[in-house]
Write a protein that holds these residues in place. Structure first.
Motif, PDB file in Angstrom:
ATOM      1  N   SER A   1      43.269  33.509  -9.885  1.00 19.79           N
ATOM      2  CA  SER A   1      44.390  33.180 -10.785  1.00 19.79           C
ATOM      3  C   SER A   1      43.935  32.298 -11.936  1.00 19.79           C
ATOM      4  O   SER A   1      44.646  32.133 -12.923  1.00 19.79           O
ATOM      5  CB  SER A   1      45.482  32.413 -10.038  1.00 19.79           C
ATOM      6  OG  SER A   1      45.746  33.013  -8.824  1.00 19.79           O
ATOM      7  N   ASN A   2      42.748  31.716 -11.758  1.00 20.16           N
ATOM      8  CA  ASN A   2      42.275  30.776 -12.764  1.00 20.16           C
ATOM      9  C   ASN A   2      41.568  31.533 -13.894  1.00 20.16           C
ATOM     10  O   ASN A   2      40.389  31.833 -13.819  1.00 20.16           O
ATOM     11  CB  ASN A   2      41.310  29.796 -12.060  1.00 20.16           C
ATOM     12  CG  ASN A   2      40.898  28.697 -12.983  1.00 20.16           C
ATOM     13  OD1 ASN A   2      41.439  28.572 -14.085  1.00 20.16           O
ATOM     14  ND2 ASN A   2      39.925  27.918 -12.567  1.00 20.16           N
ATOM     15  N   ILE A   3      42.316  31.864 -14.933  1.00 20.09           N
ATOM     16  CA  ILE A   3      41.754  32.667 -16.024  1.00 20.09           C
ATOM     17  C   ILE A   3      41.473  31.758 -17.226  1.00 20.09           C
ATOM     18  O   ILE A   3      42.374  31.072 -17.714  1.00 20.09           O
ATOM     19  CB  ILE A   3      42.714  33.801 -16.410  1.00 20.09           C
ATOM     20  CG1 ILE A   3      42.886  34.741 -15.201  1.00 20.09           C
ATOM     21  CG2 ILE A   3      42.205  34.576 -17.615  1.00 20.09           C
ATOM     22  CD1 ILE A   3      43.923  35.804 -15.371  1.00 20.09           C
ATOM     23  N   ALA A   4      40.223  31.761 -17.651  1.00 18.05           N
ATOM     24  CA  ALA A   4      39.848  30.889 -18.782  1.00 18.05           C
ATOM     25  C   ALA A   4      40.503  31.391 -20.063  1.00 18.05           C
ATOM     26  O   ALA A   4      40.717  32.587 -20.222  1.00 18.05           O
ATOM     27  CB  ALA A   4      38.332  30.902 -18.940  1.00 18.05           C
ATOM     28  N   PRO A   5      40.818  30.493 -20.997  1.00 16.00           N
ATOM     29  CA  PRO A   5      41.396  30.936 -22.276  1.00 16.00           C
ATOM     30  C   PRO A   5      40.393  31.713 -23.118  1.00 16.00           C
ATOM     31  O   PRO A   5      39.181  31.613 -22.893  1.00 16.00           O
ATOM     32  CB  PRO A   5      41.800  29.634 -22.975  1.00 16.00           C
ATOM     33  CG  PRO A   5      41.200  28.531 -22.213  1.00 16.00           C
ATOM     34  CD  PRO A   5      40.688  29.034 -20.908  1.00 16.00           C
ATOM     35  N   PHE A   6      40.900  32.439 -24.098  1.00 19.88           N
ATOM     36  CA  PHE A   6      40.010  33.201 -24.982  1.00 19.88           C
ATOM     37  C   PHE A   6      39.193  32.233 -25.839  1.00 19.88           C
ATOM     38  O   PHE A   6      39.700  31.270 -26.379  1.00 19.88           O
ATOM     39  CB  PHE A   6      40.835  34.120 -25.901  1.00 19.88           C
ATOM     40  CG  PHE A   6      40.014  34.751 -26.992  1.00 19.88           C
ATOM     41  CD1 PHE A   6      39.064  35.714 -26.687  1.00 19.88           C
ATOM     42  CD2 PHE A   6      40.165  34.364 -28.316  1.00 19.88           C
ATOM     43  CE1 PHE A   6      38.278  36.291 -27.683  1.00 19.88           C
ATOM     44  CE2 PHE A   6      39.390  34.932 -29.317  1.00 19.88           C
ATOM     45  CZ  PHE A   6      38.451  35.894 -28.996  1.00 19.88           C
ATOM     46  N   HIS A   7      37.895  32.530 -25.933  1.00 17.95           N
ATOM     47  CA  HIS A   7      37.023  31.708 -26.773  1.00 17.95           C
ATOM     48  C   HIS A   7      36.288  32.636 -27.730  1.00 17.95           C
ATOM     49  O   HIS A   7      35.630  33.577 -27.311  1.00 17.95           O
ATOM     50  CB  HIS A   7      36.036  30.938 -25.872  1.00 17.95           C
ATOM     51  CG  HIS A   7      34.952  30.285 -26.658  1.00 17.95           C
ATOM     52  ND1 HIS A   7      35.175  29.156 -27.401  1.00 17.95           N
ATOM     53  CD2 HIS A   7      33.660  30.619 -26.843  1.00 17.95           C
ATOM     54  CE1 HIS A   7      34.047  28.828 -28.015  1.00 17.95           C
ATOM     55  NE2 HIS A   7      33.115  29.694 -27.687  1.00 17.95           N
ATOM     56  N   TYR A   8      36.404  32.357 -29.027  1.00 15.96           N
ATOM     57  CA  TYR A   8      35.743  33.217 -30.028  1.00 15.96           C
ATOM     58  C   TYR A   8      34.349  32.687 -30.341  1.00 15.96           C
ATOM     59  O   TYR A   8      34.173  31.493 -30.588  1.00 15.96           O
ATOM     60  CB  TYR A   8      36.602  33.258 -31.301  1.00 15.96           C
ATOM     61  CG  TYR A   8      35.909  33.946 -32.456  1.00 15.96           C
ATOM     62  CD1 TYR A   8      35.524  35.282 -32.365  1.00 15.96           C
ATOM     63  CD2 TYR A   8      35.642  33.265 -33.645  1.00 15.96           C
ATOM     64  CE1 TYR A   8      34.887  35.918 -33.422  1.00 15.96           C
ATOM     65  CE2 TYR A   8      35.007  33.891 -34.709  1.00 15.96           C
ATOM     66  CZ  TYR A   8      34.631  35.220 -34.581  1.00 15.96           C
ATOM     67  OH  TYR A   8      33.998  35.845 -35.619  1.00 15.96           O
ATOM     68  N   SER A   9      33.381  33.582 -30.315  1.00 14.41           N
ATOM     69  CA  SER A   9      32.014  33.174 -30.658  1.00 14.41           C
ATOM     70  C   SER A   9      31.610  33.887 -31.952  1.00 14.41           C
ATOM     71  O   SER A   9      31.437  35.118 -31.968  1.00 14.41           O
ATOM     72  CB  SER A   9      31.110  33.567 -29.485  1.00 14.41           C
ATOM     73  OG  SER A   9      29.812  33.717 -29.918  1.00 14.41           O
ATOM     74  N   HIS A  10      31.503  33.116 -33.029  1.00  9.51           N
ATOM     75  CA  HIS A  10      31.232  33.725 -34.341  1.00  9.51           C
ATOM     76  C   HIS A  10      29.755  34.136 -34.448  1.00  9.51           C
ATOM     77  O   HIS A  10      28.862  33.311 -34.290  1.00  9.51           O
ATOM     78  CB  HIS A  10      31.596  32.725 -35.444  1.00  9.51           C
ATOM     79  CG  HIS A  10      31.484  33.313 -36.808  1.00  9.51           C
ATOM     80  ND1 HIS A  10      32.205  34.420 -37.205  1.00  9.51           N
ATOM     81  CD2 HIS A  10      30.725  32.967 -37.877  1.00  9.51           C
ATOM     82  CE1 HIS A  10      31.895  34.723 -38.446  1.00  9.51           C
ATOM     83  NE2 HIS A  10      30.990  33.852 -38.885  1.00  9.51           N
ATOM     84  N   GLN A  11      29.527  35.418 -34.719  1.00  9.64           N
ATOM     85  CA  GLN A  11      28.147  35.927 -34.798  1.00  9.64           C
ATOM     86  C   GLN A  11      27.633  35.984 -36.235  1.00  9.64           C
ATOM     87  O   GLN A  11      26.531  36.454 -36.476  1.00  9.64           O
ATOM     88  CB  GLN A  11      28.079  37.344 -34.205  1.00  9.64           C
ATOM     89  CG  GLN A  11      28.585  37.473 -32.784  1.00  9.64           C
ATOM     90  CD  GLN A  11      27.752  36.665 -31.800  1.00  9.64           C
ATOM     91  OE1 GLN A  11      26.540  36.814 -31.758  1.00  9.64           O
ATOM     92  NE2 GLN A  11      28.403  35.781 -31.048  1.00  9.64           N
ATOM     93  N   GLY A  12      28.453  35.552 -37.198  1.00 12.64           N
ATOM     94  CA  GLY A  12      28.023  35.555 -38.597  1.00 12.64           C
ATOM     95  C   GLY A  12      28.790  36.574 -39.421  1.00 12.64           C
ATOM     96  O   GLY A  12      29.500  37.415 -38.875  1.00 12.64           O
ATOM     97  N   SER A  13      28.653  36.458 -40.742  1.00 11.57           N
ATOM     98  CA  SER A  13      29.327  37.401 -41.643  1.00 11.57           C
ATOM     99  C   SER A  13      28.273  38.145 -42.455  1.00 11.57           C
ATOM    100  O   SER A  13      27.298  37.547 -42.917  1.00 11.57           O
ATOM    101  CB  SER A  13      30.228  36.645 -42.627  1.00 11.57           C
ATOM    102  OG  SER A  13      31.137  35.861 -41.924  1.00 11.57           O
ATOM    103  N   LEU A  14      28.514  39.428 -42.619  1.00  9.69           N
ATOM    104  CA  LEU A  14      27.568  40.288 -43.338  1.00  9.69           C
ATOM    105  C   LEU A  14      28.341  41.112 -44.366  1.00  9.69           C
ATOM    106  O   LEU A  14      29.457  41.533 -44.092  1.00  9.69           O
ATOM    107  CB  LEU A  14      26.951  41.291 -42.369  1.00  9.69           C
ATOM    108  CG  LEU A  14      25.853  40.859 -41.420  1.00  9.69           C
ATOM    109  CD1 LEU A  14      25.638  41.946 -40.384  1.00  9.69           C
ATOM    110  CD2 LEU A  14      24.571  40.624 -42.194  1.00  9.69           C
TER     111      LEU A  14
END
Ligand code: FAD
Ligand code: NAI
Length: 495
Positions: free
Chosen positions: A418-431
């Motif tokens: 039941s313990n679901i971690a929140p969404f975490h965005y990992s930025h890989q850069g902009s091209l």
């Protein structure tokens, strides 16, 4: 001699291994195995859309615990980062499309895919209504479906800010048919300019290609158009090519505000070298059939005659999303899109998850964010299913009077699931590709940022996108198109 022999052997083994891999993957793709059948006891997950968010979700999903239904007006996934290349024929449209069935036929349980446009979501009754909007319809062309969970990822539509004449006269660049329309219009404008007896003023208008919006869509399109002009049109229309003018109009002081200053300057100087006329601090106010009217820095109204106008000023919410917001107006009060919590649950609803460009979050509306959200949500569904299985097991264990240690361990497993971690965005850069074999990249390295530009970045851009394509089939098609363009050039027929 020995060295040459070893080298030749290594090359041969690599070619055979590569060829074997391609044959094996193609065979596997074209021969999907048996799937588990629809199970009425399982919850139904309705997925709206098959863009970046939904496709990443489906690709990662273990659907053995769910009946999944996908509804979208188009029956394929579109790899948008390479769409600007389709506008000039560097790539053919089909190379960057992937039929959704190619993916869903490989899921564990049978998945329904309906080509239809959802026009109503009822969060109370937990239903969606959709219609067949295609040219050919059967006797039934509209229906309603119930869901236990709804994955809402319908993306966004083109922003026009209600500016007069945009919808009627401009081309957008969002869908594959937009890119094909632009491609046809470019050649159409040139052929019309070439028409016997055309006036000089009309030739200049027809050969004026204007782009509104200096975000990455507008910049990449301008770059591709420049390549087409330099590498192909000059050869086949030598009398006209010099008169083709590319103008990019941007309301802000800079193009590409999301890139670092260094890369903005690099883009501006590359565009200057390439004779792309960039008009910043210029806001388009009205679009007419053959010209647009913009206000410049000095608050003067300036006219820009055009043959082709491409409008790329960002996103706005679709009507179906606005209607859903209205139904949930006590919690959905953002004009940018749907509000979600940190687990992507739609605020004010039960069983609805929203992701991608249709949401209003702190992240930019990009494919990178949408696909990470899709993958995250697939993991959430795996956990929800696991929790369901554990709860059933616990119930059965209680019924048969299992030992307390066994009951404790099952109860703890339920808590963990039941313990679901929140969404975490990992930025890989902009091209972004900016034309003449140059790309720019802002890449996060360690704690800082690496700004790179030029030819090497262009090869990095190409390899990054080819590796992100969703299938081997797309990779082969895109690779072949790039080779074809290099060797044979682009086609200028108005097909
Ligand atoms: P979409 O991918 O737009 O998918 C929405 C889906 O919903 C589609 O399948 C659509 O058919 C479906 N749909 C629409 N209406 C309905 C309805 N009523 N009912 C059911 N289904 C519906 N981002 C990057 O990170 N990098 C890039 O290089 C990049 N390049 C881009 C280039 C271009 C030309 C464009 C236009 C965008 C680019 N983006 C890029 C942005 C990226 O494409 C979007 O952020 C991304 O597509 C968002 O994913 P999504 O799933 O939310 O929406
Ligand atoms: P955008 O929102 O990034 O840029 C639109 C631009 O249009 C803005 O700079 C705005 O100032 C300008 N504008 C608005 N109204 C105007 C007017 N009336 N006159 C003149 N200029 C006006 O939109 P874009 O480029 O369509 O991108 C949408 C999303 O997709 C963004 O999040 C972007 O990051 C992403 N994307 C990313 C790409 C990449 O990473 N290579 C490529 C394409 C899109």
């Amino acid at each position: 001699k020995n060295r040459i022999r070893t080298f030749a052997r290594t090359v041969l083994v690599t070619i055979l291994a590569g060829g074997g891999y391609v044959v094996w993957r193609s065979y596997e793709q074209r021969h999907p195995g048996e799937q588990l059948p629809h199970d009425p006891k399982l919850p139904t997950v309705v997925v709206l859309g098959n863009g970046w968010a939904s496709t990443a979700f489906l690709k990662e999903l273990d659907n053995s615990g769910y009946n999944v239904v996908v509804i979208s007006p188009r029956n394929y996934f579109l790899f948008t980062p390479l769409l600007p290349s389709v506008t000039v024929g560097t790539l053919s449209a089909r190379s960057i499309l992937e039929p959704t069935r190619f993916l869903t036929r490989h899921l564990k349980r049978k998945t329904e895919v309906y080509e239809g446009e959802v026009y109503e979501v009822d969060p109370e009754k937990k239903t969606v209504r959709f219609v067949d909007n295609s040219e050919i319809k059967g006797e039934v062309d509209g229906t309603e479906i119930s869901y236990d969970y709804l994955v809402y990822a319908v993306g966004a539509e083109n922003q026009t800010f209600g500016i007069k004449g945009v919808k009627e006269n401009a081309c957008f660049l969002k869908e594959v048919w937009d890119a094909e329309k632009i491609r046809t219009r470019i050649v159409d404008c040139i052929e019309a300019a070439n028409f016997s007896g055309q006036t000089q003023e009309e030739i200049d208008r027809l050969l004026s290609f204007v782009v509104v919006g200096g975000g990455p869509t507008g910049v990449e399109y301008a770059g591709e158009l420049h390549d087409f002009l330099m590498e192909d049109l000059g050869n086949w229309y030598p009398d006209l090519a010099d008169r083709i003018k590319i103008t990019l109009i941007e309301a802000l002081p800079n193009v590409l505000p999301m890139f670092s200053k260094q890369l903005i300057d690099y883009t501006m100087s590359t565009f200057q070298e390439n004779k792309i006329n960039v008009q910043t601090k210029t806001m388009v106010k009205e679009v007419q059939e053959k010209k647009l009217i913009a206000q410049n820095e000095k608050k003067e109204l300036v006219e820009y005659p055009y043959g082709l106008l491409v409008w790329a000023t960002g996103n706005t919410a679709r009507q179906v999303t606005k209607d859903l917001m209205n139904r949930l107006s006590s919690t959905q009060n953002s004009r940018r899109g749907l509000l979600v919590d940190e687990h992507l649950r739609l605020l004010g609803s039960d069983g609805i998850f929203a992701l991608g460009d249709c949401t209003a979050t702190n992240y930019a509306p990009t494919a990178q964010v949408a696909s990470q959200q899709g993958r995250y949500l697939a993991r959430v569904f795996s956990k929800l299913h696991k929790k369901e299985l554990l709860l059933n097991e616990l119930e059965q264990a209680k019924q048969v009077g299992a030992e307390p240690a066994k009951l404790d361990s099952l109860a703890n497993a339920v808590i963990r699931a039941s313990n679901i971690a929140p969404f975490h965005y990992s930025h890989q850069g902009s091209l972004a590709y900016i034309g003449s074999d140059k790309a720019i990249a802002d890449l996060p390295v360690f704690q800082g940022n690496l700004a790179a530009a030029g030819l090497a970045t262009y090869y990095f851009w190409r390899s990054a996108y080819i590796s992100q394509l969703f299938s081997l089939r797309n990779r082969l098609l895109v690779g072949t198109d790039w080779l074809k363009t290099k060797v044979l050039g682009r086609d200028v027929s108005r097909a």
